[in-house]
Design a protein around this motif. Structure first.
Motif, PDB file in Angstrom:
ATOM      1  N   ALA A  91      91.516 -23.935  25.984  1.00 21.00           N
ATOM      2  CA  ALA A  91      91.046 -22.596  26.349  1.00 21.00           C
ATOM      3  C   ALA A  91      91.381 -21.590  25.254  1.00 21.00           C
ATOM      4  CB  ALA A  91      91.668 -22.166  27.677  1.00 21.00           C
ATOM      5  N   SER A  92      92.547 -21.741  24.641  1.00 14.95           N
ATOM      6  CA  SER A  92      92.931 -20.854  23.538  1.00 14.95           C
ATOM      7  C   SER A  92      92.042 -21.079  22.319  1.00 14.95           C
ATOM      8  CB  SER A  92      94.399 -21.085  23.167  1.00 14.95           C
ATOM      9  OG  SER A  92      95.248 -20.846  24.273  1.00 14.95           O
ATOM     10  N   ILE A  93      91.704 -22.327  22.054  1.00 19.04           N
ATOM     11  CA  ILE A  93      90.823 -22.629  20.926  1.00 19.04           C
ATOM     12  C   ILE A  93      89.430 -22.053  21.152  1.00 19.04           C
ATOM     13  CG2 ILE A  93      89.674 -24.524  19.697  1.00 19.04           C
ATOM     14  CD1 ILE A  93      92.215 -26.186  20.154  1.00 19.04           C
ATOM     15  N   SER A  94      88.984 -22.057  22.405  1.00 18.36           N
ATOM     16  CA  SER A  94      87.640 -21.555  22.705  1.00 18.36           C
ATOM     17  C   SER A  94      87.498 -20.062  22.442  1.00 18.36           C
ATOM     18  CB  SER A  94      87.288 -21.852  24.164  1.00 18.36           C
ATOM     19  OG  SER A  94      88.066 -21.059  25.051  1.00 18.36           O
ATOM     20  N   VAL A  95      88.625 -19.349  22.347  1.00 21.29           N
ATOM     21  CA  VAL A  95      88.571 -17.908  22.074  1.00 21.29           C
ATOM     22  C   VAL A  95      87.828 -17.630  20.772  1.00 21.29           C
ATOM     23  CG1 VAL A  95      89.995 -15.898  21.508  1.00 21.29           C
ATOM     24  CG2 VAL A  95      90.635 -17.377  23.410  1.00 21.29           C
ATOM     25  N   SER A  96      88.050 -18.468  19.774  1.00 24.59           N
ATOM     26  CA  SER A  96      87.436 -18.244  18.465  1.00 24.59           C
ATOM     27  C   SER A  96      86.006 -18.762  18.378  1.00 24.59           C
ATOM     28  CB  SER A  96      88.282 -18.916  17.371  1.00 24.59           C
ATOM     29  OG  SER A  96      89.564 -18.340  17.315  1.00 24.59           O
ATOM     30  N   PHE A  97      85.564 -19.517  19.360  1.00 24.54           N
ATOM     31  CA  PHE A  97      84.216 -20.075  19.320  1.00 24.54           C
ATOM     32  C   PHE A  97      83.195 -19.216  20.062  1.00 24.54           C
ATOM     33  CE2 PHE A  97      86.571 -23.910  18.236  1.00 24.54           C
ATOM     34  CZ  PHE A  97      85.744 -24.499  17.288  1.00 24.54           C
ATOM     35  N   VAL A  98      83.658 -18.224  20.813  1.00 22.10           N
ATOM     36  CA  VAL A  98      82.728 -17.405  21.592  1.00 22.10           C
ATOM     37  C   VAL A  98      81.845 -16.576  20.659  1.00 22.10           C
ATOM     38  CG1 VAL A  98      82.522 -15.617  23.348  1.00 22.10           C
ATOM     39  CG2 VAL A  98      84.317 -17.343  23.538  1.00 22.10           C
ATOM     40  N   HIS A  99      82.472 -15.846  19.744  1.00 14.32           N
ATOM     41  CA  HIS A  99      81.741 -15.072  18.729  1.00 14.32           C
ATOM     42  C   HIS A  99      82.181 -15.608  17.369  1.00 14.32           C
ATOM     43  CE1 HIS A  99      80.533 -12.363  21.929  1.00 14.32           C
ATOM     44  NE2 HIS A  99      81.800 -12.193  22.249  1.00 14.32           N
ATOM     45  N   TRP A 100      81.453 -16.576  16.866  1.00 14.50           N
ATOM     46  CA  TRP A 100      81.923 -17.328  15.707  1.00 14.50           C
ATOM     47  C   TRP A 100      81.923 -16.510  14.421  1.00 14.50           C
ATOM     48  CZ3 TRP A 100      79.302 -18.318  11.215  1.00 14.50           C
ATOM     49  CH2 TRP A 100      77.937 -18.013  11.203  1.00 14.50           C
ATOM     50  N   SER A 101      81.113 -15.468  14.334  1.00 18.69           N
ATOM     51  CA  SER A 101      81.020 -14.702  13.089  1.00 18.69           C
ATOM     52  C   SER A 101      81.820 -13.409  13.117  1.00 18.69           C
ATOM     53  CB  SER A 101      79.559 -14.376  12.780  1.00 18.69           C
ATOM     54  OG  SER A 101      78.995 -13.590  13.823  1.00 18.69           O
ATOM     55  N   ASP A 102      82.427 -13.073  14.245  1.00 13.44           N
ATOM     56  CA  ASP A 102      83.176 -11.821  14.370  1.00 13.44           C
ATOM     57  C   ASP A 102      84.646 -12.107  14.637  1.00 13.44           C
ATOM     58  OD1 ASP A 102      80.862 -10.193  14.122  1.00 13.44           O
ATOM     59  OD2 ASP A 102      80.377 -10.584  16.226  1.00 13.44           O
TER      60      ASP A 102
ATOM     61  N   LYS B 251      88.511 -19.558  11.258  1.00 13.63           N
ATOM     62  CA  LYS B 251      87.200 -18.923  11.406  1.00 13.63           C
ATOM     63  C   LYS B 251      86.944 -17.928  10.275  1.00 13.63           C
ATOM     64  CE  LYS B 251      86.413 -15.865  14.679  1.00 13.63           C
ATOM     65  NZ  LYS B 251      86.143 -15.286  16.020  1.00 13.63           N
ATOM     66  N   ARG B 252      87.974 -17.222   9.884  1.00 10.57           N
ATOM     67  CA  ARG B 252      87.817 -16.276   8.779  1.00 10.57           C
ATOM     68  C   ARG B 252      87.412 -16.993   7.502  1.00 10.57           C
ATOM     69  NH1 ARG B 252      92.562 -12.190   6.510  1.00 10.57           N
ATOM     70  NH2 ARG B 252      91.267 -11.110   4.966  1.00 10.57           N
ATOM     71  N   ARG B 253      88.019 -18.147   7.267  1.00 10.52           N
ATOM     72  CA  ARG B 253      87.661 -18.945   6.092  1.00 10.52           C
ATOM     73  C   ARG B 253      86.225 -19.446   6.196  1.00 10.52           C
ATOM     74  NH1 ARG B 253      87.863 -19.917   0.812  1.00 10.52           N
ATOM     75  NH2 ARG B 253      87.533 -22.127   0.348  1.00 10.52           N
ATOM     76  N   GLU B 254      85.823 -19.892   7.370  1.00 10.24           N
ATOM     77  CA  GLU B 254      84.458 -20.381   7.558  1.00 10.24           C
ATOM     78  C   GLU B 254      83.431 -19.264   7.374  1.00 10.24           C
ATOM     79  OE1 GLU B 254      85.252 -24.037  10.720  1.00 10.24           O
ATOM     80  OE2 GLU B 254      84.674 -22.057  11.453  1.00 10.24           O
ATOM     81  N   VAL B 255      83.748 -18.073   7.861  1.00 11.79           N
ATOM     82  CA  VAL B 255      82.832 -16.942   7.706  1.00 11.79           C
ATOM     83  C   VAL B 255      82.687 -16.570   6.237  1.00 11.79           C
ATOM     84  CG1 VAL B 255      82.532 -14.484   8.198  1.00 11.79           C
ATOM     85  CG2 VAL B 255      83.212 -16.041  10.021  1.00 11.79           C
ATOM     86  N   LYS B 256      83.781 -16.636   5.481  1.00 10.02           N
ATOM     87  CA  LYS B 256      83.706 -16.350   4.045  1.00 10.02           C
ATOM     88  C   LYS B 256      82.812 -17.351   3.325  1.00 10.02           C
ATOM     89  CE  LYS B 256      88.061 -13.914   3.232  1.00 10.02           C
ATOM     90  NZ  LYS B 256      89.364 -13.942   2.500  1.00 10.02           N
ATOM     91  N   LEU B 257      82.963 -18.619   3.668  1.00 14.98           N
ATOM     92  CA  LEU B 257      82.112 -19.638   3.049  1.00 14.98           C
ATOM     93  C   LEU B 257      80.649 -19.436   3.424  1.00 14.98           C
ATOM     94  CD1 LEU B 257      84.298 -22.861   3.516  1.00 14.98           C
ATOM     95  CD2 LEU B 257      83.936 -21.542   1.424  1.00 14.98           C
ATOM     96  N   TYR B 258      80.406 -19.073   4.669  1.00 15.10           N
ATOM     97  CA  TYR B 258      79.027 -18.843   5.107  1.00 15.10           C
ATOM     98  C   TYR B 258      78.431 -17.617   4.413  1.00 15.10           C
ATOM     99  CZ  TYR B 258      75.044 -18.125   8.198  1.00 15.10           C
ATOM    100  OH  TYR B 258      73.777 -17.949   8.688  1.00 15.10           O
TER     101      TYR B 258
END
Length: 206
Positions: free
Chosen positions: A96-107, A178-185
């Motif tokens: 459930a804690s991990i899902s917090v970052s998957f709800v809005h993947w780019s923000d 997620k921050r790293r993934e957004v930078k790569l994207y």
């Protein structure tokens, strides 16, 4: 800002596979390791509460068939059921804690809270509540009539001190990933726009 059209690669490189595995290991592996740590310490708590005069070994890791798995599933199943339910509850809590970052993947979390998603806002508390009910019912049913049981108050304090606060650490870890993934994207988007602008300029009649 609109996203550039994504052109899926024809060949998946080793670098892409390695990157994918690394990110998911960073997301999920710490949670699994902490769950195993808490599981082991819960069994250790049960062993400390068992009388030393009891003829069966309470070794958590044993290669003897008489003192190993058979003993835990029969004589010491009262402690095993508590350890299993704590492990399962922590897994659900961490997922459930991990899902917090998957709800809005780019923000980032501080810009867009997951509670803005109605499905997530209902599903996560419902799953945690169901898990708590299952936790209580399973312990009551499976511990009935057993000679040795383990109460939650006798569980080693390290289980609570490590297991519960670690949910917040998981949120931080996943936000960093997620921050790293957004930078790569974002870098990929810039390359796509630059490539499109270059091709458009080459084909321009002016």
């Amino acid at each position: 800002m609109n996203n550039a059209t994504v052109k899926y690669p024809k060949n998946i490189t080793i670098e892409m596979i390695f990157q994918f595995i690394c990110y998911y290991c960073v997301r999920f592996l710490p949670a699994i390791l902490v769950c195993l740590f808490c599981y082991t310490f819960t069994l250790h708590s049960f062993c400390e509460s068992v009388s030393t005069d009891f003829p069966y070994s309470c070794a958590i890791f044993s290669f003897s068939p008489q003192n190993g798995t058979v003993t835990w599933y029969e004589k010491y199943s009262g402690g095993l059921v508590v350890a299993q339910n704590i492990l399962l509850f922590l897994l659900v809590l961490y997922f459930a804690s991990i899902s917090v970052s998957f709800v809005h993947w780019s923000d980032p979390l501080w810009q867009q809270l997951p509670t803005t998603n109605k499905v997530w806002r209902v599903a996560v508390p419902a799953v945690l509540l169901f898990q708590c009910v299952f936790f209580a019912c399973d312990i009551v049913i499976r511990s009935d009539g057993l000679p040795f049981t383990l109460s939650l108050g006798d569980v080693h304090p390290a289980v609570y001190a490590t297991g519960l606060p670690f949910a917040l650490i998981i949120v931080v870890i996943n936000e960093l990933v997620k921050r790293r993934e957004v930078k790569l994207y974002s870098r990929y988007q810039k390359r796509r726009r630059l490539s499109f602008g270059t091709k458009l300029g080459m084909n321009s009649p002016f």
